[in-house]
Design a protein around this motif. Sequence first.
Motif, short mmCIF file in Angstrom:
data_model
loop_
_atom_site.label_atom_id
_atom_site.label_comp_id
_atom_site.label_asym_id
_atom_site.label_seq_id
_atom_site.Cartn_x
_atom_site.Cartn_y
_atom_site.Cartn_z
N ASP A 109 0.85 -1.20 0.00
CA ASP A 109 0.00 0.00 0.00
C ASP A 109 0.89 1.25 0.00
O ASP A 109 2.11 1.16 0.05
CB ASP A 109 -1.00 -0.02 1.16
CG ASP A 109 -0.33 -0.04 2.53
OD1 ASP A 109 0.90 0.22 2.61
OD2 ASP A 109 -1.02 -0.32 3.53
N PHE A 110 0.24 2.40 -0.03
CA PHE A 110 0.97 3.67 -0.09
C PHE A 110 1.92 3.81 1.12
O PHE A 110 3.07 4.25 0.98
CB PHE A 110 -0.05 4.83 -0.10
CG PHE A 110 0.56 6.19 -0.14
CD1 PHE A 110 1.14 6.67 -1.31
CD2 PHE A 110 0.54 7.00 0.99
CE1 PHE A 110 1.70 7.93 -1.35
CE2 PHE A 110 1.09 8.27 0.95
CZ PHE A 110 1.68 8.73 -0.22
N GLY A 111 1.46 3.38 2.28
CA GLY A 111 2.28 3.47 3.48
C GLY A 111 3.54 2.64 3.37
O GLY A 111 4.64 3.09 3.72
N ARG A 112 3.41 1.42 2.84
CA ARG A 112 4.60 0.57 2.72
C ARG A 112 5.58 1.15 1.69
O ARG A 112 6.79 1.11 1.89
CB ARG A 112 4.21 -0.86 2.33
CG ARG A 112 5.40 -1.79 2.48
CD ARG A 112 5.20 -3.11 1.77
NE ARG A 112 4.37 -4.01 2.55
CZ ARG A 112 4.01 -5.23 2.12
NH1 ARG A 112 4.42 -5.66 0.94
NH2 ARG A 112 3.25 -6.01 2.85
N THR A 113 5.05 1.72 0.62
CA THR A 113 5.91 2.35 -0.38
C THR A 113 6.72 3.49 0.23
O THR A 113 7.91 3.62 -0.01
CB THR A 113 5.06 2.88 -1.56
OG1 THR A 113 4.50 1.77 -2.25
CG2 THR A 113 5.90 3.69 -2.53
N LEU A 114 6.04 4.31 1.03
CA LEU A 114 6.74 5.45 1.64
C LEU A 114 7.70 5.01 2.72
O LEU A 114 8.77 5.60 2.91
CB LEU A 114 5.73 6.47 2.17
CG LEU A 114 5.38 7.62 1.22
CD1 LEU A 114 6.60 8.49 0.96
CD2 LEU A 114 4.86 7.16 -0.12
N ASP A 150 8.97 13.10 6.40
CA ASP A 150 7.77 13.84 6.78
C ASP A 150 6.52 12.98 6.66
O ASP A 150 5.63 13.01 7.52
CB ASP A 150 7.56 15.05 5.84
CG ASP A 150 8.33 16.26 6.32
OD1 ASP A 150 9.05 16.14 7.34
OD2 ASP A 150 8.25 17.31 5.65
N THR A 151 6.45 12.21 5.56
CA THR A 151 5.26 11.39 5.34
C THR A 151 5.18 10.24 6.35
O THR A 151 4.09 9.91 6.84
CB THR A 151 5.24 10.84 3.90
OG1 THR A 151 5.61 11.87 3.02
CG2 THR A 151 3.86 10.32 3.51
N ARG A 209 -1.03 0.69 9.81
CA ARG A 209 -0.44 0.31 8.51
C ARG A 209 1.06 0.62 8.45
O ARG A 209 1.83 -0.13 7.85
CB ARG A 209 -1.14 1.06 7.38
CG ARG A 209 -2.54 0.53 7.12
CD ARG A 209 -2.99 1.06 5.81
NE ARG A 209 -4.37 0.78 5.52
CZ ARG A 209 -4.83 0.60 4.28
NH1 ARG A 209 -4.01 0.68 3.26
NH2 ARG A 209 -6.10 0.35 4.07
N MET A 210 1.46 1.75 9.04
CA MET A 210 2.88 2.10 9.01
C MET A 210 3.69 1.14 9.88
O MET A 210 4.81 0.79 9.53
CB MET A 210 3.10 3.56 9.45
CG MET A 210 2.57 4.58 8.47
SD MET A 210 3.03 4.25 6.75
CE MET A 210 4.59 5.11 6.65
N GLN A 211 3.13 0.75 11.02
CA GLN A 211 3.85 -0.22 11.86
C GLN A 211 3.97 -1.56 11.12
O GLN A 211 5.02 -2.20 11.15
CB GLN A 211 3.13 -0.40 13.21
CG GLN A 211 3.91 -1.29 14.18
CD GLN A 211 5.27 -0.69 14.57
OE1 GLN A 211 5.35 0.45 15.03
NE2 GLN A 211 6.35 -1.44 14.37
N GLU A 212 2.91 -1.96 10.43
CA GLU A 212 2.96 -3.21 9.65
C GLU A 212 4.01 -3.11 8.55
O GLU A 212 4.73 -4.07 8.28
CB GLU A 212 1.59 -3.48 9.02
CG GLU A 212 0.62 -4.16 9.97
CD GLU A 212 -0.80 -4.31 9.38
OE1 GLU A 212 -1.71 -4.56 10.18
OE2 GLU A 212 -0.96 -4.15 8.14
N ALA A 213 4.07 -1.92 7.92
CA ALA A 213 5.05 -1.72 6.85
C ALA A 213 6.47 -1.85 7.40
O ALA A 213 7.34 -2.50 6.82
CB ALA A 213 4.86 -0.35 6.20
#
Lengths: 157, 253
Positions: B93-98, B143-144, B158-162
């Motif tokens: 997802d977008f979070g994992r990409t960033l 920043d993101t 989602r960010m923690q999962e990423a």
Amino acid sequence: MSQVTTQPSTDQIWEWLDAVPDPEIPVISVVDLGIVRGVEWQGETLVVSVTPTYSGCPATSIISLDIETALRSKGIEYLKIETQISPAWTTDWLSEKGRAKLEEYGIAPPQPAGGPEKCPRCGSKNLTKVSQFGSTPCKAHWRCQDCLEPFDYFKCI
Amino acid sequence: MTRDDAFAQFLLRMGDNTLILGHRVSEWCGHAPVLEEDIALANTALDLIGQTQMWLGLAGEVQGEGKSADDLAFLRDAWDFRNVLLCEVPNGDFGRTLMRQFLFDAWHSIQLGRLMKSSDERVAAIAEKASKEVAYHLERSADTVVGLGDGTEESHRRMQEALDYLWPYVGEMFQSDEADAEMVKAGIAPDPASLREEYDALISRILSDATLTIPDSSFAHKGGRTGAMHTEHLGHLLTQMQWLQRAYPGAKW
């Protein structure tokens, strides 16, 4: 019979190059943008050094082609365009004339502080950043909170 | 291993990282959640591909077999690529990409800072050029990551999962081998392991601001930068990226 060849002076060449517009921001010239780093005669060959703004800028090859076309139309026969990557291009190399033209066109010129000084449309200092990236690699996307107009900011690098 | 073999290996590693990650990021073109992010991702990809031309161009020169940057990008198969595995993992997802971008940008910015002092002036020049762009990439991805990590419950999760998913791919960036030792001896590039301390300090600060927890594991997937074993994903990526040259060998734009 001796052949008389008149080579245009490098000052003349700079003047011609100053009439070549940047393909993406046509209000400024490639000289205003600071990407022409050198003009030199090496014997019969004119060598023009050009530095890319961003390494992936898709306009780079078009710029070289535009420079070549412009100089050929002035009768330059032997021409070499060299890409020079060091020292790396910096927005400090934008000319004063170029900065003024950018602002007039609606693009806020780069500032060492890292953001636009004022809205290029209404002059307000009440600004907000929309995105660190804009319509081309060299710009970021900002908006004026007073006139509500979105505008491009030429990033300072 | 001769000095030139090691040098070519080093250059392939730099250029394959930017090529493969650049291609991955470009997959977002037209798909990002909002227009500004779409533009930002496309611009980041463009910078990375531009840097690839310089690294692989020099790699071809050092190899001395007359190969261009395009030859190296489009006419090699998976086993000849030398990018770290982090660059080839799918976008998610977008979070994992960033998050992937942030973990790479942090390494990239430190590496380029060191390479600006390289004894090889061509390497120093490319690093000088690229580091300006990468400073910008890092500013944005950091920043993101903070914005999404310290955001809503959903974005935080989602960010923690990423981070949990990508963390095992971080260690490979700091592994050293014979080619690296040769580069250190020649003063061309730093020992990858020597970047770790600065890297950990940088990412700890950002991830802490993002209210995210770095997994307590030092396990590292490896095999990308040596070419010993890529993930299954690289082959799929190449079938897309190299499709035109495979179907129409030698085709020109």
